[in-house]
Write a protein that holds these residues in place. Structure first.
Motif, PDB file in Angstrom:
ATOM      1  N   VAL A 142       0.727   5.528  -0.124  1.00 32.87           N
ATOM      2  CA  VAL A 142      -0.078   6.763  -0.034  1.00 32.87           C
ATOM      3  C   VAL A 142       0.735   7.911  -0.622  1.00 32.87           C
ATOM      4  CG1 VAL A 142      -1.063   8.474   1.558  1.00 32.87           C
ATOM      5  CG2 VAL A 142      -1.426   6.033   1.974  1.00 32.87           C
ATOM      6  N   ALA A 169      -0.325   2.321   5.504  1.00 31.12           N
ATOM      7  CA  ALA A 169       0.586   2.408   4.357  1.00 31.12           C
ATOM      8  C   ALA A 169       1.901   1.675   4.610  1.00 31.12           C
ATOM      9  CB  ALA A 169       0.877   3.878   4.053  1.00 31.12           C
ATOM     10  N   ARG A 228     -10.571   8.696   5.436  1.00 30.61           N
ATOM     11  CA  ARG A 228      -9.885   7.870   4.432  1.00 30.61           C
ATOM     12  C   ARG A 228      -8.378   8.142   4.476  1.00 30.61           C
ATOM     13  NH1 ARG A 228     -11.841   8.081  -1.448  1.00 30.61           N
ATOM     14  NH2 ARG A 228     -10.502   6.243  -1.528  1.00 30.61           N
ATOM     15  N   LEU A 270      -3.389   5.235  -2.393  1.00 31.64           N
ATOM     16  CA  LEU A 270      -4.381   6.245  -2.031  1.00 31.64           C
ATOM     17  C   LEU A 270      -3.720   7.587  -2.321  1.00 31.64           C
ATOM     18  CD1 LEU A 270      -7.173   6.827  -0.671  1.00 31.64           C
ATOM     19  CD2 LEU A 270      -5.889   7.176   1.456  1.00 31.64           C
ATOM     20  N   ARG A 324       0.855  -1.201   0.000  1.00 41.71           N
ATOM     21  CA  ARG A 324       0.000   0.000   0.000  1.00 41.71           C
ATOM     22  C   ARG A 324       0.887   1.246   0.000  1.00 41.71           C
ATOM     23  NH1 ARG A 324      -2.705  -2.841   4.393  1.00 41.71           N
ATOM     24  NH2 ARG A 324      -4.707  -3.691   3.727  1.00 41.71           N
ATOM     25  N   GLY A 378      -5.664   5.475   5.550  1.00 46.09           N
ATOM     26  CA  GLY A 378      -4.682   5.136   4.509  1.00 46.09           C
ATOM     27  C   GLY A 378      -3.265   5.278   5.025  1.00 46.09           C
TER      28      GLY A 378
END
Ligand code: OAD
Length: 250
Positions: free
Chosen positions: A21, A183, A175, A100, A19, A179
């Motif tokens: 960001v 991350a 969000r 994100l 993930r 996120g």
């Protein structure tokens, strides 16, 4: 192998990340010709400080003056194009497993470069919001000369951006916070890190174990929290990241 300007550790972290960001500020739009937030007041507007115009009190005091300033900014943004930094972020989002994009910018340039589902922490210039009842509506034509009346309550609607003293939209805050907390890597691009709560997101990510990188022309208060500091224009550094990761990936 690191590219000329990017640390090998950052490239490896991005290759292994589940993930990622992106947290962007006005520096990512600078090379599109959009003045950074703290340079935005130029020319006729140079006699005002943002705090005098980007507030609910200023709009109540003189709605037409505030509207005229935002109309000027809408004109500026409508006349420019996304730059290689915006396009590189969109390309990285398509290549990385999960991303994100949280932007403090209100110019909509990430979306015009192909970034879908952008979290707009401070709203968007091309929308209007009624501060009396909360009604929101798109405002795609930058030339509307005066604040329109709210179709629901009749009060004057202002630009759909977050003003000083106003709350960040709840969903955007939730969000972005979630996120950052989940991350593996957070990239802070073109932000001075001066305005909270956006400026707290890199620390949220770091506390949760993420690697943090800052891409900026200069050091900022975020630099001390970053594992990697990439100094230079985002329109060069981000395409270099695409070249190192995507163009050369097996
Ligand atoms: P700022 O104007 O505070 O900071 C812009 C940052 O971008 C600075 O750190 C610059 O060094 C950097 N920069 C400029 N050109 C760059 C480039 N080509 N490549 C990389 N970095 C570059 O703008 P923001 O940090 O976005 O909030 O400001 C954050 C918030 O402060 C804005 O969203 C606004 C303001 O209060 C609201 O309107 C609510």
């Amino acid at each position: 192998m690191a590219s000329a300007t990017l640390p090998a550790g950052l490239l490896d972290a991005l290759r292994q990340a589940g993930r990622v960001v992106f947290l962007t500020g006005s520096g990512v739009s600078a090379e599109s010709g959009v003045p950074t937030f703290r340079d935005a007041l130029t020319g006729l507007w140079s006699r005002f400080r943002p705090e005098e115009l980007a507030t609910p009190e200023a709009f109540r005091r003189d709605p037409q003056l505030v509207w005229d300033w935002y109309r000027e900014r809408r004109r500026q943004v409508a006349a420019v194009m996304p730059n290689p930094a915006h396009h590189a972020i969109a390309a990285l989002q398509a290549w990385l497993p999960e991303t994100l994009l949280v932007t403090q910018n209100v110019d909509g340039l990430h979306q015009r470069a192909g970034s879908a589902d952008t979290v707009e922490f401070h709203g968007n210039l091309f929308s209007n919001r009624c501060r009396a009842c909360g009604h929101e509506a798109p405002q795609l034509d930058p030339e509307i000369a005066a604040p329109p009346p709210c179709p629901d309550c009749g009060e004057l609607m202002g630009p759909g951006v977050v003003w000083f003293g106003e709350a960040i939209p709840g969903e955007a805050l939730q969000r972005a916070w979630r996120g950052a907390a989940e991350a593996d890597v957070l990239l802070a691009v073109g932000t001075s890190g001066l305005v909270t709560p956006a400026a707290a997101l890199p620390e949220v990510a770091r506390q949760a174990g993420a690697r943090v990188a800052e891409i900026n022309l200069h050091p900022t208060p975020l630099s001390a929290q970053a594992d990697f500091v990439v100094t230079g224009p985002a329109a060069l550094s981000l395409p270099a990241m695409v070249a190192a990761l995507i163009k050369k990936s097996p």
